[in-house]
Design a protein around this motif. Structure first.
Motif, PDB file in Angstrom:
ATOM      1  N   PRO A 173      36.691  41.305-165.606  1.00 54.38           N
ATOM      2  CA  PRO A 173      35.750  40.666-166.536  1.00 54.38           C
ATOM      3  C   PRO A 173      34.628  39.925-165.820  1.00 54.38           C
ATOM      4  N   GLU A 174      34.878  39.545-164.576  1.00 54.28           N
ATOM      5  CA  GLU A 174      33.863  38.806-163.829  1.00 54.28           C
ATOM      6  C   GLU A 174      32.733  39.699-163.333  1.00 54.28           C
ATOM      7  N   ALA A 175      32.905  41.011-163.407  1.00 54.19           N
ATOM      8  CA  ALA A 175      31.926  41.931-162.818  1.00 54.19           C
ATOM      9  C   ALA A 175      30.622  42.005-163.608  1.00 54.19           C
ATOM     10  N   SER A 176      30.683  41.787-164.918  1.00 57.75           N
ATOM     11  CA  SER A 176      29.461  41.874-165.729  1.00 57.75           C
ATOM     12  C   SER A 176      29.708  41.257-167.093  1.00 57.75           C
ATOM     13  N   ILE A 177      28.623  40.893-167.758  1.00 62.43           N
ATOM     14  CA  ILE A 177      28.734  40.379-169.119  1.00 62.43           C
ATOM     15  C   ILE A 177      29.274  41.451-170.054  1.00 62.43           C
ATOM     16  N   ILE A 202      32.410  41.024-172.538  1.00 59.42           N
ATOM     17  CA  ILE A 202      32.327  41.299-173.974  1.00 59.42           C
ATOM     18  C   ILE A 202      33.499  42.173-174.396  1.00 59.42           C
ATOM     19  N   CYS A 203      33.802  43.196-173.602  1.00 59.80           N
ATOM     20  CA  CYS A 203      34.949  44.062-173.904  1.00 59.80           C
ATOM     21  C   CYS A 203      36.246  43.269-173.916  1.00 59.80           C
ATOM     22  N   ASP A 204      36.417  42.375-172.942  1.00 60.88           N
ATOM     23  CA  ASP A 204      37.651  41.610-172.840  1.00 60.88           C
ATOM     24  C   ASP A 204      37.883  40.780-174.094  1.00 60.88           C
TER      25      ASP A 204
END
Length: 340
Positions: free
Chosen positions: A142-146, A150-152
């Motif tokens: 989740p830290e890789a991109s917004i 959002i998916c998380d």
């Protein structure tokens, strides 16, 4: 320990009546195309939890089928002369296990959490009319991109009776066979569509409070996010159209929202602007809607960004809705909309 989940040394699950449910009755079906290491992680997570894993490959060119077989999965390779859909792949896997009591479906970009299958199986054994269960899906990075974050948040759906679940689910084989499985003609939204038919047939659907899968969205670019939103719009339109006569009004609101925010409101503003420059004040509806969603969001992190992207998604979603209906009117089948 819950009596429905007692695990004995031979590896069997037992229901409340003491009847054994052998591991062979739980068949895992993974689907994918060119998932690479994601697929390997998926299969490695499944193999210790069930005795039979079926991998359905849809024309991979990265050696996925060979590597899956080397790990010990039973490989089914789809004939790509027929258009590929995830629904078709899941059906092909289920067809290889026609007598399976329980089917664990999983996408090839997901790892199945340790203990999930035993947890989900306990719930299915406890209620004979419970057809499908799912747990918590979370993002790997989740830290890789917004977009991943959002998916998380999107995966974190309410616990309890559910209207639908996604592609990762533990299902009762008899329920899936009763409704004819997934609709192979759908390019997206096939899981909620099948859940609708399950509910109509009297089967229960439930989200359990348990970790289920770890998903690797690998979404780092805006274009990927937009294509995913476009696919969602297409799914909303196609499934709602197919079941438009049903009493549930399934996905009608989800179809109308992008058409309002992404098409109707911009056209109204432009038309009114021809009459008065004050019409541009109607553009304030967008930031006001973002503020409304953000202030109602119980999760503080990224709430304003998520709200902005939720509204911005209505534009590619509207494109997906329009594309479906235009192709429907001219009698053309839609192709896959993939974001990675």
């Amino acid at each position: 320990m819950n009596p429905t989940t007692e695990i004995t040394p031979p590896g069997g699950y037992y229901n409340q009546n003491g009847a054994a449910v052998l591991p062979q009755q739980v068949v895992a079906i993974a689907i994918g195309r060119n998932e690479g290491e994601r697929l390997m992680r998926c299969l490695r997570s499944l193999l210790p939890q069930v005795d039979r894993v079926i991998y359905v490959d849809s024309g991979s060119t990265d050696g996925s089928a060979l590597r899956a077989a080397e790990l010990g999965a039973e490989v089914v390779q789809l004939d790509m002369a027929t258009p590929f859909t995830a629904a078709r792949a899941r059906n092909a896997g289920a067809a290889r296990a026609p007598d399976a009591a329980f089917l664990q479906f999983v996408d090839g970009d997901c790892e199945v959490e340790t203990g999930w299958i035993a947890h989900g199986l306990a719930a299915l054994l406890a209620e004979p009319r419970l057809g499908v269960v799912a747990g918590r899906r979370r993002e790997l990075h989740p830290e890789a991109s917004i977009y991943n974050r959002i998916c998380d948040v999107e995966w974190n759906t309410p616990i309890g009776p559910a209207r639908a679940v996604g592609g990762d689910m533990l299902a009762r084989g008899a329920a899936i066979r009763e409704v004819g499985g997934f609709d192979p003609g759908l390019i997206a939204g096939e899981e909620p569509e099948m859940c609708l038919r399950l509910a109509r047939a009297g089967w229960g659907i439930r989200r359990l409070d348990a970790p289920m899968t770890i998903h690797d969205a690998a979404m780092t670019r805006h274009a990927q996010w937009a294509r995913r939103a476009r696919r969602s719009g297409h799914a909303f339109a196609e499934v709602s159209w197919r079941h438009r006569a049903g009493p549930e009004g399934f996905w009608k609101r989800e179809t109308r929202r992008p058409l309002f925010w992404g098409v109707a409101l911009p056209l109204i503003i432009l038309a009114c602007a021809l009459l008065t420059p004050w019409a541009w004040l109607l553009l304030m509806a967008y930031p006001l809607q973002i503020a409304r969603m953000a202030l109602r969001d119980p999760l503080p992190r990224d709430r304003w960004t998520r709200a902005a992207y939720t509204l911005l998604a209505k534009f590619p979603e509207a494109r997906g809705v329009i594309e479906f209906h235009l192709r429907r009117l001219v009698g053309r089948r839609s192709g896959l909309i993939e974001y990675k």
